[in-house]
Design an enzyme around this catalytic site. Structure first.
Site, PDB file in Angstrom:
ATOM      1  N   GLU A  90      20.833  46.771 -23.338  1.00  0.00           N
ATOM      2  CA  GLU A  90      21.673  47.733 -22.614  1.00  0.00           C
ATOM      3  C   GLU A  90      22.217  47.065 -21.353  1.00  0.00           C
ATOM      4  O   GLU A  90      21.619  46.142 -20.822  1.00  0.00           O
ATOM      5  CB  GLU A  90      20.857  48.969 -22.218  1.00  0.00           C
ATOM      6  CG  GLU A  90      20.142  49.648 -23.363  1.00  0.00           C
ATOM      7  CD  GLU A  90      21.092  50.215 -24.399  1.00  0.00           C
ATOM      8  OE1 GLU A  90      22.161  50.727 -24.013  1.00  0.00           O
ATOM      9  OE2 GLU A  90      20.771  50.112 -25.588  1.00  0.00           O
ATOM     10  N   SER A 147      30.399  57.240 -29.413  1.00  0.00           N
ATOM     11  CA  SER A 147      29.178  58.017 -29.654  1.00  0.00           C
ATOM     12  C   SER A 147      28.838  58.856 -28.433  1.00  0.00           C
ATOM     13  O   SER A 147      28.335  59.967 -28.572  1.00  0.00           O
ATOM     14  CB  SER A 147      28.022  57.082 -30.030  1.00  0.00           C
ATOM     15  OG  SER A 147      27.989  55.982 -29.166  1.00  0.00           O
ATOM     16  N   ARG A 155      36.547  54.293 -19.277  1.00  0.00           N
ATOM     17  CA  ARG A 155      37.236  54.089 -20.553  1.00  0.00           C
ATOM     18  C   ARG A 155      37.945  55.364 -21.004  1.00  0.00           C
ATOM     19  O   ARG A 155      38.977  55.307 -21.654  1.00  0.00           O
ATOM     20  CB  ARG A 155      36.274  53.573 -21.623  1.00  0.00           C
ATOM     21  CG  ARG A 155      35.116  54.481 -21.937  1.00  0.00           C
ATOM     22  CD  ARG A 155      34.244  53.894 -23.043  1.00  0.00           C
ATOM     23  NE  ARG A 155      33.070  54.741 -23.238  1.00  0.00           N
ATOM     24  CZ  ARG A 155      32.112  54.472 -24.085  1.00  0.00           C
ATOM     25  NH1 ARG A 155      32.150  53.395 -24.823  1.00  0.00           N
ATOM     26  NH2 ARG A 155      31.074  55.281 -24.208  1.00  0.00           N
ATOM     27  N   TYR A 193      41.842  48.351 -32.895  1.00  0.00           N
ATOM     28  CA  TYR A 193      40.628  49.125 -32.613  1.00  0.00           C
ATOM     29  C   TYR A 193      40.314  49.045 -31.124  1.00  0.00           C
ATOM     30  O   TYR A 193      40.324  47.955 -30.534  1.00  0.00           O
ATOM     31  CB  TYR A 193      39.442  48.569 -33.420  1.00  0.00           C
ATOM     32  CG  TYR A 193      38.199  49.391 -33.190  1.00  0.00           C
ATOM     33  CD1 TYR A 193      37.975  50.561 -33.920  1.00  0.00           C
ATOM     34  CD2 TYR A 193      37.287  49.047 -32.200  1.00  0.00           C
ATOM     35  CE1 TYR A 193      36.868  51.349 -33.681  1.00  0.00           C
ATOM     36  CE2 TYR A 193      36.175  49.837 -31.949  1.00  0.00           C
ATOM     37  CZ  TYR A 193      35.979  50.984 -32.693  1.00  0.00           C
ATOM     38  OH  TYR A 193      34.887  51.768 -32.447  1.00  0.00           O
ATOM     39  N   ASN A 198      31.040  50.767 -22.464  1.00  0.00           N
ATOM     40  CA  ASN A 198      30.670  51.926 -21.626  1.00  0.00           C
ATOM     41  C   ASN A 198      30.559  51.553 -20.153  1.00  0.00           C
ATOM     42  O   ASN A 198      30.532  52.415 -19.284  1.00  0.00           O
ATOM     43  CB  ASN A 198      29.385  52.589 -22.133  1.00  0.00           C
ATOM     44  CG  ASN A 198      28.158  51.696 -22.051  1.00  0.00           C
ATOM     45  OD1 ASN A 198      28.143  50.704 -21.310  1.00  0.00           O
ATOM     46  ND2 ASN A 198      27.119  52.031 -22.799  1.00  0.00           N
ATOM     47  N   GLU A 207      28.589  45.698 -30.010  1.00  0.00           N
ATOM     48  CA  GLU A 207      28.969  45.911 -31.413  1.00  0.00           C
ATOM     49  C   GLU A 207      30.328  46.567 -31.537  1.00  0.00           C
ATOM     50  O   GLU A 207      30.935  46.530 -32.599  1.00  0.00           O
ATOM     51  CB  GLU A 207      27.890  46.733 -32.131  1.00  0.00           C
ATOM     52  CG  GLU A 207      27.914  48.253 -31.928  1.00  0.00           C
ATOM     53  CD  GLU A 207      27.463  48.705 -30.548  1.00  0.00           C
ATOM     54  OE1 GLU A 207      26.865  47.890 -29.831  1.00  0.00           O
ATOM     55  OE2 GLU A 207      27.716  49.878 -30.198  1.00  0.00           O
ATOM     56  N   LYS A 208      30.831  47.129 -30.454  1.00  0.00           N
ATOM     57  CA  LYS A 208      32.184  47.716 -30.510  1.00  0.00           C
ATOM     58  C   LYS A 208      33.201  46.627 -30.829  1.00  0.00           C
ATOM     59  O   LYS A 208      34.134  46.857 -31.591  1.00  0.00           O
ATOM     60  CB  LYS A 208      32.511  48.397 -29.181  1.00  0.00           C
ATOM     61  CG  LYS A 208      31.582  49.563 -28.903  1.00  0.00           C
ATOM     62  CD  LYS A 208      31.716  50.061 -27.481  1.00  0.00           C
ATOM     63  CE  LYS A 208      30.726  51.167 -27.189  1.00  0.00           C
ATOM     64  NZ  LYS A 208      29.317  50.665 -27.122  1.00  0.00           N
TER      65      LYS A 208
END
Ligand SMILES: *[C@@H]1O[C@H](CO)[C@@H](O)[C@H](O)[C@H]1NC(C)=O
Ligand SMILES: *[C@@H]1O[C@H](CO)[C@@H](O)[C@H](O)[C@H]1NC(C)=O
Ligand SMILES: *[C@@H]1O[C@H](CO)[C@@H](O)[C@H](O)[C@H]1NC(C)=O
Length: 310
Positions: A90, A147, A155, A193, A198, A207-208
């Protein structure tokens, strides 16, 4: 005949390093002791069984599972020479209580490239031989998967402005539904995409970008650390950075321009003739730890991680 009873010494382990996972990460279980190539040498014995604490050469603490209270850490003395490894994927903005680890940790393990054990969310692999990449069939323009919908985040502000100038399909909580197993197939249909992180921190590229955008075969539009930071990991012509444009409107205009110009759009896939994206998973992260532990310094202490982890 061989048998084992408690009065006998514990079973012999044929690996030079014993690694104890203090907890499963987020309680997610996966096969241990099955490191795939090229991470299969050298060998470690991995276990989640805490009775191995006294024998373990290293104990890996997945920080999010122990960050509430110090009592979630071992309460018995540490065996001589045992490394305690701090594992965290994180960002600093979402990592409370890092000071709980003051004077406990020997090695760091995270997405930060200057960690002792570097476990990025993804990386590029060289293809055995150059081959032209086939761009997946595109029927749609811009996708975004979220999510955690936080209306006040940086963002979201950017998205709110961008969506006034270009159609964006949003997937996830309170939006279009997307079964996990369909994720790559669905996103592959889009030309672009939104790989919006975050929070913005050095090397925090998740992973985005890797799973959602690159593995799906779409062009990432990134919001996160500065462009130079991304370019440490992926080619400059593989992505579009929001900072490349003075405003969301200018970005939208550029995307609409690319949409009408297939030759220019295809330039974003040129790098794929030689390289291909790969993504991490828990099992590979721990396999990397095994490799790094074989080369770890025999003594290392971190008085605190808080100054480094920002
Ligand atoms: C943990 O390992 C010990 C032997 O070292 C064994 O007796 C015990 O059953 C194991 N516990 C679990 C939950 O596998
Ligand atoms: C890839 O495509 C280009 C242009 O169509 C062609 O010149 C080149 O030979 C191809 N490369 C391979 C490895 O197939
Ligand atoms: C690990 O860190 C602890 C706490 O700072 C220290 O007491 C111990 O000697 C260190 N062990 C190694 C192997 O570096």
């Amino acid at each position: 005949m061989e048998f084992y009873c408690p009065s006998q010494p514990p079973p012999k382990i044929e690996a030079d390093i014993i690694v104890l996972l203090w907890t499963w990460p987020f309680r997610e279980q996966f096969p241990l002791n099955k490191c795939p190539k090229p991470f299969d040498e050298p060998r470690c014995f991995f276990t989640v069984n805490q009775t191995f604490y006294d024998r373990a050469h290293a104990v890996i603490f997945h920080f999010r599972d122990v960050c509430d209270r110090k009592s979630q850490m071992p309460q018995i003395p540490r065996p001589e020479g045992q490394y305690w490894v701090w594992f965290n994927m994180e960002s600093p903005s979402h990592s409370p209580n890092v000071d709980l680890m003051d004077n406990l940790i020997n090695l760091t393990m995270s997405y930060r490239s200057d960690s002792d054990i570097f476990t990025p969310y993804g990386w590029l692999e060289k293809k055995n031989e150059a081959q032209n990449f086939t761009i997946p069939e595109k029927t749609k323009l811009v996708a975004w998967g979220v999510s955690n919908w936080n209306p006040n985040s940086n963002r979201n502000e950017y998205y709110n402005e961008l969506k006034d100038h270009i159609q964006i399909d949003v997937y996830g909580q309170d939006h279009l539904s997307l079964p996990f197993e369909d994720l790559n197939a669905v996103f592959s249909r889009y030309k672009f995409y939104l790989a919006f992180e975050n929070s913005k921190h050095r090397d925090y590229i998740t992973e985005k970008l890797w799973r959602n955008a690159l593995i799906s075969g779409t062009v990432p539009i990134v919001l996160g650390p500065p462009r130079e930071n991304y370019e440490k990991f992926i080619p400059p012509d593989s992505f579009i950075h929001v900072d490349d444009f003075p405003s969301p409107k200018d970005l939208a205009n550029y995307l609409l321009e690319l949409d009408k110009d297939p030759i220019k759009y295809e330039q974003y896939f040129k790098w794929r003739s030689k390289l291909q994206p790969a993504k991490e998973d828990w099992a590979i992260d721990y396999c990397k730890a095994c490799i790094a532990l074989h080369d770890a310094p025999s003594y290392r202490i971190y008085r605190t991680l808080t100054k480094w982890y920002t």
